[in-house]
Write a protein that holds these residues in place. Sequence first.
Motif, PDB file in Angstrom:
ATOM      1  N   CYS A 185       3.749  26.793  28.194  1.00  0.00           N
ATOM      2  CA  CYS A 185       3.626  28.206  27.828  1.00  0.00           C
ATOM      3  C   CYS A 185       2.156  28.620  27.777  1.00  0.00           C
ATOM      4  O   CYS A 185       1.789  29.716  28.229  1.00  0.00           O
ATOM      5  CB  CYS A 185       4.287  28.463  26.470  1.00  0.00           C
ATOM      6  SG  CYS A 185       6.083  28.247  26.468  1.00  0.00           S
ATOM      7  N   GLY A 234       0.030  31.436  30.070  1.00  0.00           N
ATOM      8  CA  GLY A 234      -0.617  32.543  29.379  1.00  0.00           C
ATOM      9  C   GLY A 234       0.285  33.161  28.330  1.00  0.00           C
ATOM     10  O   GLY A 234       1.380  33.639  28.654  1.00  0.00           O
ATOM     11  N   LEU A 235      -0.176  33.154  27.081  1.00  0.00           N
ATOM     12  CA  LEU A 235       0.665  33.655  25.988  1.00  0.00           C
ATOM     13  C   LEU A 235       0.686  35.177  25.904  1.00  0.00           C
ATOM     14  O   LEU A 235       1.298  35.739  24.988  1.00  0.00           O
ATOM     15  CB  LEU A 235       0.183  33.068  24.652  1.00  0.00           C
ATOM     16  CG  LEU A 235       0.547  31.592  24.423  1.00  0.00           C
ATOM     17  CD1 LEU A 235       0.072  31.127  23.054  1.00  0.00           C
ATOM     18  CD2 LEU A 235       2.052  31.376  24.544  1.00  0.00           C
ATOM     19  N   LYS A 236       0.045  35.829  26.840  1.00  0.00           N
ATOM     20  CA  LYS A 236       0.125  37.294  26.895  1.00  0.00           C
ATOM     21  C   LYS A 236       0.998  37.762  28.043  1.00  0.00           C
ATOM     22  O   LYS A 236       1.153  38.965  28.261  1.00  0.00           O
ATOM     23  CB  LYS A 236      -1.279  37.890  27.038  1.00  0.00           C
ATOM     24  CG  LYS A 236      -2.150  37.710  25.800  1.00  0.00           C
ATOM     25  CD  LYS A 236      -3.488  38.414  25.963  1.00  0.00           C
ATOM     26  CE  LYS A 236      -4.347  38.264  24.717  1.00  0.00           C
ATOM     27  NZ  LYS A 236      -5.680  38.938  24.867  1.00  0.00           N
ATOM     28  N   GLY A 237       1.553  36.814  28.791  1.00  0.00           N
ATOM     29  CA  GLY A 237       2.380  37.188  29.937  1.00  0.00           C
ATOM     30  C   GLY A 237       3.616  36.327  30.040  1.00  0.00           C
ATOM     31  O   GLY A 237       4.452  36.289  29.128  1.00  0.00           O
ATOM     32  N   LEU A 295       4.465  33.838  27.142  1.00  0.00           N
ATOM     33  CA  LEU A 295       5.111  34.383  25.953  1.00  0.00           C
ATOM     34  C   LEU A 295       6.600  34.587  26.182  1.00  0.00           C
ATOM     35  O   LEU A 295       7.421  34.329  25.290  1.00  0.00           O
ATOM     36  CB  LEU A 295       4.452  35.717  25.577  1.00  0.00           C
ATOM     37  CG  LEU A 295       5.011  36.403  24.325  1.00  0.00           C
ATOM     38  CD1 LEU A 295       4.848  35.506  23.109  1.00  0.00           C
ATOM     39  CD2 LEU A 295       4.306  37.750  24.106  1.00  0.00           C
ATOM     40  N   THR A 312       9.503  32.651  24.104  1.00  0.00           N
ATOM     41  CA  THR A 312      10.570  33.403  23.427  1.00  0.00           C
ATOM     42  C   THR A 312      11.950  32.917  23.861  1.00  0.00           C
ATOM     43  O   THR A 312      12.856  32.748  23.031  1.00  0.00           O
ATOM     44  CB  THR A 312      10.435  34.912  23.734  1.00  0.00           C
ATOM     45  OG1 THR A 312       9.132  35.372  23.359  1.00  0.00           O
ATOM     46  CG2 THR A 312      11.490  35.714  22.981  1.00  0.00           C
TER      47      THR A 312
END
Length: 507
Positions: free
Chosen positions: A218, A222-225, A228, A232
Amino acid sequence: MEKWSLMTITVLLALTVRWAVSLGSYSGAGKPPMYGDYEAQRHWQEVTYNLPIRQWYFNTSDNNLLYWGLDYPPLTAYHSFVCAYIAKLINPDWIALHTSRGYESQPHKLFMRTTVFVADLLVYIPAVIVYCFSLKETSTKKKVSSVLCILLYPGLILIDHGHFQYNSVSLGLALWGVLYLSYDWDLLGSAAFCLALNYKQMELYHSLPFFCYLLGKCFKKGLKGKGLVLLTKIAGTVVVSFAVCWLPFCTDMEQIMQVLRRLFPIDRGLFEDKVANIWCSLSVLIKIKNIISPQTQLKLSFAVTFLSLLPTCIKLTVQPSLRGFKFALVSCALSFFLFSFQVHEKSILLVSVPVCLIINEIPFMATWFLLVSTFSMLPLLLKDGLLLAYAVTTLAFLLVCATSFSIFEKTSAEDLQLKPFSLSLKGYVSWFKSFPKIVRCLFLLSLTLMGVLSLMSAAVHPPQRLPDLFPLSVSVISCLHFLLFLVYFNVVILWDSKNSRSQRKIS
């Protein structure tokens, strides 16, 4: 066609060995009042069939928790219920409430042994076959050899088909989880591992590598795309998987807490019997149980376990790779076995099966470890009358591995995945020229020591004032082996430059 013919012969051979072992004795046979694990499994069938779900984990007049009370997660209980339903159709006396306690007969033994066979055939054996035939850049012969060696691993055979347990179910589900992750089917992999964890809580030994590997993926996305979104989805899969397994016990909080208390009985102490971990071995010199309170023992074991697996988990999170994941499963499980709280001798199987997954990469060290892991359970196997089965299956396994992988020719630093480490030593690299010979000598010395101690344990009476001399010797010697293996696996993981490159995926 030839590939499937070889595979059929391999599976038939593995099943034949299991059948032969199952003909012998089992845990607690004819030994009232508690009998053994065989009776525990039968008793759980009795309880789950005759009592409502809300009483399965509670102490009542119909469910004495001191007599093999259910202490595994819900999936084990559901499995017991299914077996009990079939048993009821065959002979209701096998699971009759109260009156079936200690029930022993040849037909019932055949039924119970068959349930283990079926579990193996439905969960574990297919996972092993699919895993081995998914290995990339490996010949068909090597794939079949890997299947044969893994399925002939004596430790799991002796415990499940001799002693009597269903370890192949949780280990098989965990293996399916590894397989799904190797195909980037992360949600299926997460679900499979959740099922394994909900069958046996000892699968926590493998939880951190699964968590760190998926978290690392993850992070890379990238935890902004996309990362994330994947995180989830994985979290949702875990929540749903646990919710489905625990749904019947979610009627009130007391139900949930009682199940958890049964799964994690802190009051049992730091270790039981003669287990080959650090705490039991140290107790020969320092009576830890007598000088440290149970709460302090728990905190100490947690701290040491956490520190021992931290480097591997950090490396896997920062550089997630399938290869690193498989080695981390070995290293973390071994750390849990050596240093954690309430370890049983059979828990070494949680290390051994991940080692089986890398037997094609490091056949020499994997074979060595698997032999030691089986030896470490010798006191338990002798107690169950499985000496002959232990000797035959262990020798057969060594012969098959030596023949299939030519293990004595795979002892160079490169073969043992130690080339990056040897290069980092710079001025000491010349020492590695004699490394293969040293390793082979140590292996032969180890085999000799295990062989002699096995014979002495079976044939020699210990001194009266040292009745536990041989079991403790087995535990201490095995523990020393495992500590060295832990150092070895961590060196391979931390110095592995392949983990920083693009990972070669299983196709």
